[in-house]
Design a protein around this motif. Structure first.
Motif, PDB file in Angstrom:
ATOM      1  N   ILE A   1       0.838  -1.206   0.000  1.00  0.00           N
ATOM      2  CA  ILE A   1       0.000   0.000   0.000  1.00  0.00           C
ATOM      3  C   ILE A   1       0.871   1.254   0.000  1.00  0.00           C
ATOM      4  CG2 ILE A   1      -1.655   1.324   1.395  1.00  0.00           C
ATOM      5  CD1 ILE A   1      -2.774  -1.493   2.286  1.00  0.00           C
ATOM      6  N   LEU A   2       1.932   1.250   0.794  1.00  0.00           N
ATOM      7  CA  LEU A   2       2.844   2.396   0.815  1.00  0.00           C
ATOM      8  C   LEU A   2       3.516   2.596  -0.537  1.00  0.00           C
ATOM      9  CD1 LEU A   2       4.481   1.948   4.333  1.00  0.00           C
ATOM     10  CD2 LEU A   2       2.977   3.826   3.604  1.00  0.00           C
ATOM     11  N   PHE A   3       3.927   1.501  -1.187  1.00  0.00           N
ATOM     12  CA  PHE A   3       4.559   1.602  -2.500  1.00  0.00           C
ATOM     13  C   PHE A   3       3.588   2.229  -3.500  1.00  0.00           C
ATOM     14  CE2 PHE A   3       7.749  -2.184  -2.100  1.00  0.00           C
ATOM     15  CZ  PHE A   3       8.303  -1.608  -0.972  1.00  0.00           C
ATOM     16  N   LEU A   4       2.338   1.788  -3.474  1.00  0.00           N
ATOM     17  CA  LEU A   4       1.343   2.355  -4.396  1.00  0.00           C
ATOM     18  C   LEU A   4       1.074   3.823  -4.075  1.00  0.00           C
ATOM     19  CD1 LEU A   4      -1.124  -0.662  -4.691  1.00  0.00           C
ATOM     20  CD2 LEU A   4       0.547   0.132  -6.396  1.00  0.00           C
ATOM     21  N   ALA A   5       1.046   4.158  -2.794  1.00  0.00           N
ATOM     22  CA  ALA A   5       0.859   5.564  -2.407  1.00  0.00           C
ATOM     23  C   ALA A   5       2.015   6.409  -2.936  1.00  0.00           C
ATOM     24  CB  ALA A   5       0.765   5.685  -0.882  1.00  0.00           C
ATOM     25  N   PHE A   6       3.226   5.894  -2.861  1.00  0.00           N
ATOM     26  CA  PHE A   6       4.369   6.616  -3.405  1.00  0.00           C
ATOM     27  C   PHE A   6       4.180   6.846  -4.903  1.00  0.00           C
ATOM     28  CE2 PHE A   6       8.348   6.770  -5.664  1.00  0.00           C
ATOM     29  CZ  PHE A   6       9.035   7.774  -4.993  1.00  0.00           C
ATOM     30  N   LEU A   7       3.806   5.789  -5.620  1.00  0.00           N
ATOM     31  CA  LEU A   7       3.652   5.910  -7.070  1.00  0.00           C
ATOM     32  C   LEU A   7       2.564   6.900  -7.456  1.00  0.00           C
ATOM     33  CD1 LEU A   7       4.053   2.176  -8.131  1.00  0.00           C
ATOM     34  CD2 LEU A   7       5.693   4.046  -8.479  1.00  0.00           C
ATOM     35  N   MET A   8       1.511   6.990  -6.649  1.00  0.00           N
ATOM     36  CA  MET A   8       0.418   7.902  -6.958  1.00  0.00           C
ATOM     37  C   MET A   8       0.758   9.354  -6.627  1.00  0.00           C
ATOM     38  SD  MET A   8      -3.035   5.693  -6.094  1.00  0.00           S
ATOM     39  CE  MET A   8      -2.821   5.770  -4.357  1.00  0.00           C
ATOM     40  N   THR A   9       1.783   9.578  -5.807  1.00  0.00           N
ATOM     41  CA  THR A   9       2.086  10.938  -5.381  1.00  0.00           C
ATOM     42  C   THR A   9       3.431  11.474  -5.880  1.00  0.00           C
ATOM     43  OG1 THR A   9       3.017  10.117  -3.294  1.00  0.00           O
ATOM     44  CG2 THR A   9       0.677  10.743  -3.292  1.00  0.00           C
ATOM     45  N   HIS A  10       4.195  10.652  -6.595  1.00  0.00           N
ATOM     46  CA  HIS A  10       5.513  11.083  -7.069  1.00  0.00           C
ATOM     47  C   HIS A  10       5.690  10.726  -8.544  1.00  0.00           C
ATOM     48  CE1 HIS A  10       6.108  10.999  -2.750  1.00  0.00           C
ATOM     49  NE2 HIS A  10       7.124  11.834  -2.937  1.00  0.00           N
ATOM     50  N   ARG A  11       6.191  11.672  -9.276  1.00  0.00           N
ATOM     51  CA  ARG A  11       6.497  11.437 -10.705  1.00  0.00           C
ATOM     52  C   ARG A  11       7.879  10.818 -10.823  1.00  0.00           C
ATOM     53  NH1 ARG A  11       3.906  14.314 -14.939  1.00  0.00           N
ATOM     54  NH2 ARG A  11       2.127  15.453 -14.151  1.00  0.00           N
ATOM     55  N   ALA A  12       8.031  10.003 -11.855  1.00  0.00           N
ATOM     56  CA  ALA A  12       9.343   9.428 -12.145  1.00  0.00           C
ATOM     57  C   ALA A  12      10.259  10.508 -12.699  1.00  0.00           C
ATOM     58  CB  ALA A  12       9.204   8.284 -13.142  1.00  0.00           C
ATOM     59  N   SER A  13      11.543  10.429 -12.359  1.00  0.00           N
ATOM     60  CA  SER A  13      12.527  11.360 -12.923  1.00  0.00           C
ATOM     61  C   SER A  13      12.749  11.022 -14.375  1.00  0.00           C
ATOM     62  CB  SER A  13      13.860  11.228 -12.184  1.00  0.00           C
ATOM     63  OG  SER A  13      13.710  11.560 -10.840  1.00  0.00           O
ATOM     64  N   ARG A  14      12.966  12.022 -15.169  1.00  0.00           N
ATOM     65  CA  ARG A  14      13.269  11.814 -16.581  1.00  0.00           C
ATOM     66  C   ARG A  14      14.765  11.957 -16.765  1.00  0.00           C
ATOM     67  NH1 ARG A  14       8.661  10.917 -19.675  1.00  0.00           N
ATOM     68  NH2 ARG A  14       6.878  11.883 -18.709  1.00  0.00           N
ATOM     69  N   HIS A  15      15.391  10.882 -17.198  1.00  0.00           N
ATOM     70  CA  HIS A  15      16.833  10.892 -17.432  1.00  0.00           C
ATOM     71  C   HIS A  15      17.090  10.620 -18.898  1.00  0.00           C
ATOM     72  CE1 HIS A  15      17.716  10.984 -13.146  1.00  0.00           C
ATOM     73  NE2 HIS A  15      16.771  10.085 -12.996  1.00  0.00           N
ATOM     74  N   LEU A  16      17.934  11.420 -19.519  1.00  0.00           N
ATOM     75  CA  LEU A  16      18.282  11.236 -20.929  1.00  0.00           C
ATOM     76  C   LEU A  16      19.454  10.319 -21.066  1.00  0.00           C
ATOM     77  CD1 LEU A  16      17.809  14.877 -22.213  1.00  0.00           C
ATOM     78  CD2 LEU A  16      16.227  12.966 -22.390  1.00  0.00           C
TER      79      LEU A  16
END
Length: 127
Positions: free
Chosen positions: A112-127
């Motif tokens: 549940i915590l992992f899903l909460a993190f995913l719903m509240t944080h965007r992934a970093s964009r790395h080139l």
């Protein structure tokens, strides 16, 4: 972000402890402490234990850089939710002790915590 690093390091530690308990036959000391254990299988128990340890390594990697590891976090949430469901199925069938079912509640909380993190944080964009 510090809180989330603690969450992922805690998930790693839980997996390492759980994995070690699965990898090695700890039924004798557990019995001496009054802890009911699932039957140890000399082939499958160490195999599953090793996979749990490796997932712990993955959570440690995530803890170091949460922004780059969203796919791993999703995989971890699915693994932890699946572990919870499978163990509780075993408990309901009488194949796993209640103590094991109580232990995996922690894995559900992490899912549940992992899903909460995913719903509240965007992934970093790395080139």
């Amino acid at each position: 972000m510090r809180l989330w690093r603690i969450v992922f390091w805690s998930a790693a530690a839980l997996n390492w402890l759980t994995g070690l308990a699965l990898t090695f036959d700890i039924s004798t000391p557990a019995k001496a402490l009054g802890i009911a254990m699932a039957r140890y299988d000399t082939l499958y128990s160490p195999f599953v234990g090793w996979l749990v340890i490796v997932f712990g390594v993955m959570y440690a990697i995530v803890a170091r850089d949460t922004g780059k590891n969203h796919a791993a976090i999703l995989g971890g949430a699915l693994a932890k939710a699946g572990m919870f469901a499978l163990v509780w199925l075993g408990v309901m069938r009488g194949e796993a002790p209640l103590s094991m079912g109580l232990l995996v509640i922690a894995h559900l909380v992490f899912a549940i915590l992992f899903l909460a993190f995913l719903m509240t944080h965007r992934a970093s964009r790395h080139l």
